[in-house]
Write a protein that holds these residues in place. Structure first.
Motif, PDB file in Angstrom:
ATOM      1  N   GLY A   1       0.805  -1.211   0.000  1.00  0.00           N
ATOM      2  CA  GLY A   1       0.000   0.000   0.000  1.00  0.00           C
ATOM      3  C   GLY A   1       0.841   1.265   0.000  1.00  0.00           C
ATOM      4  O   GLY A   1       0.534   2.232  -0.704  1.00  0.00           O
TER       5      GLY A   1
ATOM      6  N   GLY B   1       0.795   3.489  -3.221  1.00  0.00           N
ATOM      7  CA  GLY B   1       0.250   4.807  -2.913  1.00  0.00           C
ATOM      8  C   GLY B   1       1.219   5.915  -3.266  1.00  0.00           C
ATOM      9  O   GLY B   1       0.827   6.966  -3.793  1.00  0.00           O
TER      10      GLY B   1
ATOM     11  N   ALA C   1      -2.820   1.249  -8.178  1.00  0.00           N
ATOM     12  CA  ALA C   1      -3.427   1.044  -6.863  1.00  0.00           C
ATOM     13  C   ALA C   1      -4.355  -0.172  -6.868  1.00  0.00           C
ATOM     14  O   ALA C   1      -4.327  -0.988  -5.941  1.00  0.00           O
ATOM     15  CB  ALA C   1      -4.184   2.296  -6.437  1.00  0.00           C
TER      16      ALA C   1
ATOM     17  N   GLN D   1      -2.508   3.076   1.163  1.00  0.00           N
ATOM     18  CA  GLN D   1      -2.373   3.956   0.001  1.00  0.00           C
ATOM     19  C   GLN D   1      -2.888   5.356   0.323  1.00  0.00           C
ATOM     20  O   GLN D   1      -2.252   6.356  -0.005  1.00  0.00           O
ATOM     21  CB  GLN D   1      -3.136   3.379  -1.202  1.00  0.00           C
TER      22      GLN D   1
END
Length: 176
Positions: free
Chosen positions: A36, A40, A69, A93
């Motif tokens: 993430g 991100g 993502a 993210q």
């Protein structure tokens, strides 16, 4: 010659559990957070890329950022076979987005939402809004899709196990 063999059930191997617990281990939790953070950061850095045609801009970066993502969330969900994984990835993210836009001075990774930016670079304002809201919407969709996919895979696995238990001659034929 004497052998130490016991027929005692206490010394035998423990049976394998028939179902997984459905919980994420600490390694998978850290892995989903790491995926993430990386996806991100990549998405936050690239979402403002656009192709300027002279009269208007085409924000291709936000589409690529949403794709990166989404792939990160889908991958963690399928690798862990748990619907919490894409949720944790999405939260990571969004936290990375918030950290990069909030902690760094200036507007490096976002566009100010005011009348001037709407007038001169509306495609960048739209890209910023899509990226900020897109992570949240994408996370909800990914959790639902991963949940369905994992349920489908588990149902197919139990059907195969039922099939192999009932028709051993058929599975022997399938294994040829």
């Amino acid at each position: 010659m004497q052998t130490n063999v016991s027929n005692s059930p206490e010394l035998g191997h423990a049976p394998k559990p028939s179902k997984t617990s459905g919980r994420l281990g600490i390694g998978w939790i850290l892995g989903t957070v790491a995926v993430g953070i990386v996806t991100g950061a990549i998405g936050t850095v690239m979402h403002l890329n656009s192709f300027w045609t002279g009269s208007f801009g085409i924000p291709w970066g936000v589409a690529l950022a949403i794709l990166v993502a989404g792939l990160g969330q889908w991958w963690t969900g399928l690798m862990t076979a748990n619907m919490l994984a894409p949720g944790l990835t999405g939260i990571s993210q969004y936290a990375t987005l918030a950290a990069l836009t909030g902690l760094l001075p200036g507007d490096h990774f976002s566009v100010a939402l005011n009348a001037q930016t709407w007038q001169f670079v509306p495609h960048l304002v739209i890209a910023t809004l899509v990226w900020h809201a897109g992570i949240v919407i994408l996370t909800m969709i990914s959790v639902l899709l991963v949940s369905r996919q994992v349920r489908r895979i588990r149902e197919q696995a139990t059907e195969r196990d039922d099939y192999s238990g009932l028709h051993s001659s058929a599975t022997a034929w399938d294994n040829r």
